[in-house]
Write a protein that holds these residues in place. Structure first.
Motif, PDB file in Angstrom:
ATOM      1  N   LYS A  14      -6.737  10.880  -7.854  1.00  0.00           N
ATOM      2  CA  LYS A  14      -7.688  10.102  -7.051  1.00  0.00           C
ATOM      3  C   LYS A  14      -6.983   8.938  -6.372  1.00  0.00           C
ATOM      4  O   LYS A  14      -7.234   8.648  -5.198  1.00  0.00           O
ATOM      5  CB  LYS A  14      -8.830   9.577  -7.927  1.00  0.00           C
ATOM      6  CG  LYS A  14      -9.860  10.624  -8.276  1.00  0.00           C
ATOM      7  CD  LYS A  14     -10.927  10.137  -9.224  1.00  0.00           C
ATOM      8  CE  LYS A  14     -11.624   8.885  -8.780  1.00  0.00           C
ATOM      9  NZ  LYS A  14     -12.709   8.463  -9.676  1.00  0.00           N
ATOM     10  N   TYR A  15      -6.091   8.279  -7.085  1.00  0.00           N
ATOM     11  CA  TYR A  15      -5.345   7.163  -6.519  1.00  0.00           C
ATOM     12  C   TYR A  15      -4.465   7.636  -5.361  1.00  0.00           C
ATOM     13  O   TYR A  15      -4.438   7.008  -4.302  1.00  0.00           O
ATOM     14  CB  TYR A  15      -4.488   6.489  -7.590  1.00  0.00           C
ATOM     15  CG  TYR A  15      -3.563   5.435  -7.033  1.00  0.00           C
ATOM     16  CD1 TYR A  15      -4.053   4.176  -6.697  1.00  0.00           C
ATOM     17  CD2 TYR A  15      -2.220   5.703  -6.815  1.00  0.00           C
ATOM     18  CE1 TYR A  15      -3.218   3.221  -6.156  1.00  0.00           C
ATOM     19  CE2 TYR A  15      -1.374   4.756  -6.271  1.00  0.00           C
ATOM     20  CZ  TYR A  15      -1.878   3.508  -5.953  1.00  0.00           C
ATOM     21  OH  TYR A  15      -1.046   2.566  -5.411  1.00  0.00           O
ATOM     22  N   GLN A  16      -3.760   8.751  -5.555  1.00  0.00           N
ATOM     23  CA  GLN A  16      -2.891   9.283  -4.507  1.00  0.00           C
ATOM     24  C   GLN A  16      -3.698   9.664  -3.262  1.00  0.00           C
ATOM     25  O   GLN A  16      -3.274   9.411  -2.136  1.00  0.00           O
ATOM     26  CB  GLN A  16      -2.102  10.493  -5.015  1.00  0.00           C
ATOM     27  CG  GLN A  16      -1.090  10.172  -6.083  1.00  0.00           C
ATOM     28  CD  GLN A  16       0.010   9.252  -5.592  1.00  0.00           C
ATOM     29  OE1 GLN A  16       0.351   9.237  -4.425  1.00  0.00           O
ATOM     30  NE2 GLN A  16       0.565   8.469  -6.502  1.00  0.00           N
ATOM     31  N   LYS A  17      -4.856  10.266  -3.490  1.00  0.00           N
ATOM     32  CA  LYS A  17      -5.710  10.659  -2.370  1.00  0.00           C
ATOM     33  C   LYS A  17      -6.225   9.426  -1.630  1.00  0.00           C
ATOM     34  O   LYS A  17      -6.219   9.396  -0.397  1.00  0.00           O
ATOM     35  CB  LYS A  17      -6.891  11.496  -2.892  1.00  0.00           C
ATOM     36  CG  LYS A  17      -7.688  12.154  -1.819  1.00  0.00           C
ATOM     37  CD  LYS A  17      -8.728  13.079  -2.424  1.00  0.00           C
ATOM     38  CE  LYS A  17      -9.501  13.794  -1.343  1.00  0.00           C
ATOM     39  NZ  LYS A  17     -10.488  14.717  -1.881  1.00  0.00           N
ATOM     40  N   ALA A  18      -6.644   8.398  -2.369  1.00  0.00           N
ATOM     41  CA  ALA A  18      -7.121   7.163  -1.750  1.00  0.00           C
ATOM     42  C   ALA A  18      -5.991   6.459  -0.998  1.00  0.00           C
ATOM     43  O   ALA A  18      -6.195   5.948   0.109  1.00  0.00           O
ATOM     44  CB  ALA A  18      -7.708   6.237  -2.804  1.00  0.00           C
ATOM     45  N   LYS A  19      -4.802   6.469  -1.576  1.00  0.00           N
ATOM     46  CA  LYS A  19      -3.642   5.840  -0.928  1.00  0.00           C
ATOM     47  C   LYS A  19      -3.319   6.545   0.390  1.00  0.00           C
ATOM     48  O   LYS A  19      -3.036   5.896   1.403  1.00  0.00           O
ATOM     49  CB  LYS A  19      -2.447   5.896  -1.880  1.00  0.00           C
ATOM     50  CG  LYS A  19      -1.232   5.161  -1.393  1.00  0.00           C
ATOM     51  CD  LYS A  19      -0.137   5.197  -2.444  1.00  0.00           C
ATOM     52  CE  LYS A  19       1.114   4.507  -1.938  1.00  0.00           C
ATOM     53  NZ  LYS A  19       2.190   4.525  -2.921  1.00  0.00           N
ATOM     54  N   LYS A  20      -3.379   7.869   0.385  1.00  0.00           N
ATOM     55  CA  LYS A  20      -3.120   8.639   1.605  1.00  0.00           C
ATOM     56  C   LYS A  20      -4.180   8.332   2.661  1.00  0.00           C
ATOM     57  O   LYS A  20      -3.861   8.166   3.841  1.00  0.00           O
ATOM     58  CB  LYS A  20      -3.125  10.135   1.278  1.00  0.00           C
ATOM     59  CG  LYS A  20      -2.830  11.007   2.455  1.00  0.00           C
ATOM     60  CD  LYS A  20      -2.848  12.476   2.080  1.00  0.00           C
ATOM     61  CE  LYS A  20      -2.625  13.321   3.316  1.00  0.00           C
ATOM     62  NZ  LYS A  20      -2.902  14.725   3.090  1.00  0.00           N
ATOM     63  N   ARG A  21      -5.427   8.219   2.229  1.00  0.00           N
ATOM     64  CA  ARG A  21      -6.530   7.921   3.160  1.00  0.00           C
ATOM     65  C   ARG A  21      -6.347   6.548   3.799  1.00  0.00           C
ATOM     66  O   ARG A  21      -6.533   6.384   5.005  1.00  0.00           O
ATOM     67  CB  ARG A  21      -7.858   7.994   2.401  1.00  0.00           C
ATOM     68  CG  ARG A  21      -9.056   7.678   3.224  1.00  0.00           C
ATOM     69  CD  ARG A  21      -9.516   8.896   3.996  1.00  0.00           C
ATOM     70  NE  ARG A  21     -10.739   8.546   4.684  1.00  0.00           N
ATOM     71  CZ  ARG A  21     -10.844   8.527   6.000  1.00  0.00           C
ATOM     72  NH1 ARG A  21      -9.837   8.880   6.747  1.00  0.00           N
ATOM     73  NH2 ARG A  21     -11.955   8.178   6.576  1.00  0.00           N
ATOM     74  N   VAL A  22      -5.959   5.554   2.995  1.00  0.00           N
ATOM     75  CA  VAL A  22      -5.718   4.212   3.517  1.00  0.00           C
ATOM     76  C   VAL A  22      -4.575   4.235   4.521  1.00  0.00           C
ATOM     77  O   VAL A  22      -4.636   3.579   5.571  1.00  0.00           O
ATOM     78  CB  VAL A  22      -5.438   3.211   2.365  1.00  0.00           C
ATOM     79  CG1 VAL A  22      -4.882   1.902   2.879  1.00  0.00           C
ATOM     80  CG2 VAL A  22      -6.707   2.979   1.554  1.00  0.00           C
ATOM     81  N   LYS A  23      -3.542   5.011   4.241  1.00  0.00           N
ATOM     82  CA  LYS A  23      -2.406   5.128   5.155  1.00  0.00           C
ATOM     83  C   LYS A  23      -2.844   5.737   6.488  1.00  0.00           C
ATOM     84  O   LYS A  23      -2.410   5.307   7.553  1.00  0.00           O
ATOM     85  CB  LYS A  23      -1.303   5.974   4.509  1.00  0.00           C
ATOM     86  CG  LYS A  23      -0.043   6.039   5.314  1.00  0.00           C
ATOM     87  CD  LYS A  23       1.038   6.813   4.583  1.00  0.00           C
ATOM     88  CE  LYS A  23       2.303   6.874   5.418  1.00  0.00           C
ATOM     89  NZ  LYS A  23       3.354   7.629   4.749  1.00  0.00           N
ATOM     90  N   LYS A  26      -4.889   3.058   8.352  1.00  0.00           N
ATOM     91  CA  LYS A  26      -3.954   2.035   8.838  1.00  0.00           C
ATOM     92  C   LYS A  26      -3.173   2.557  10.042  1.00  0.00           C
ATOM     93  O   LYS A  26      -2.951   1.823  11.018  1.00  0.00           O
ATOM     94  CB  LYS A  26      -3.007   1.645   7.702  1.00  0.00           C
ATOM     95  CG  LYS A  26      -2.130   0.471   8.006  1.00  0.00           C
ATOM     96  CD  LYS A  26      -1.292   0.122   6.771  1.00  0.00           C
ATOM     97  CE  LYS A  26      -0.326  -0.983   7.064  1.00  0.00           C
ATOM     98  NZ  LYS A  26       0.527  -1.292   5.913  1.00  0.00           N
TER      99      LYS A  26
END
Length: 103
Positions: A14-23, A26
């Motif tokens: 979930k963290y990796q998916k959220a991090k990718k989404r934020v990227k 951005k």
């Protein structure tokens, strides 16, 4: 103990998916900011040096179309341009393949 490890793995995913989404978000805003700055600069050049011939809208139009498609992908404005649609379609095709092989 195994349940805790599965939970941690799920949290990491979930963290990796959220991090990718934020990227992705951005990246879109960076694209938008550069679009605005460059188009303003081109408009300034156009009006300063050749006001009798307005040309800056051509690069604005071309780049704007690319920006529009970038926005549709990032914010899922048009569903069939999004990754979720692609994943669902892939699953659908795989399921059809499984079902037709046994018939």
């Amino acid at each position: 103990m195994e349940i805790i490890m599965e939970s941690n793995q799920f949290d990491v995913e979930k963290y990796q998916k959220a991090k990718k989404r934020v990227k992705e978000i951005k990246g879109f805003y960076g694209h938008l900011a550069s679009f605005i700055l460059v188009i303003l600069f081109l408009a300034f050049l156009n009006f300063r040096f050749s006001p009798e011939h307005i040309w800056f809208y051509w690069p604005m139009l071309g780049w704007g179309i690319g920006l529009f498609f970038h926005a549709t992908a990032v914010f899922n404005i048009i569903p069939f341009f999004g990754k979720e649609w692609e994943q669902n379609k892939i699953k659908e095709i795989i399921e059809k393949e499984k079902n037709t092989k046994w018939e």
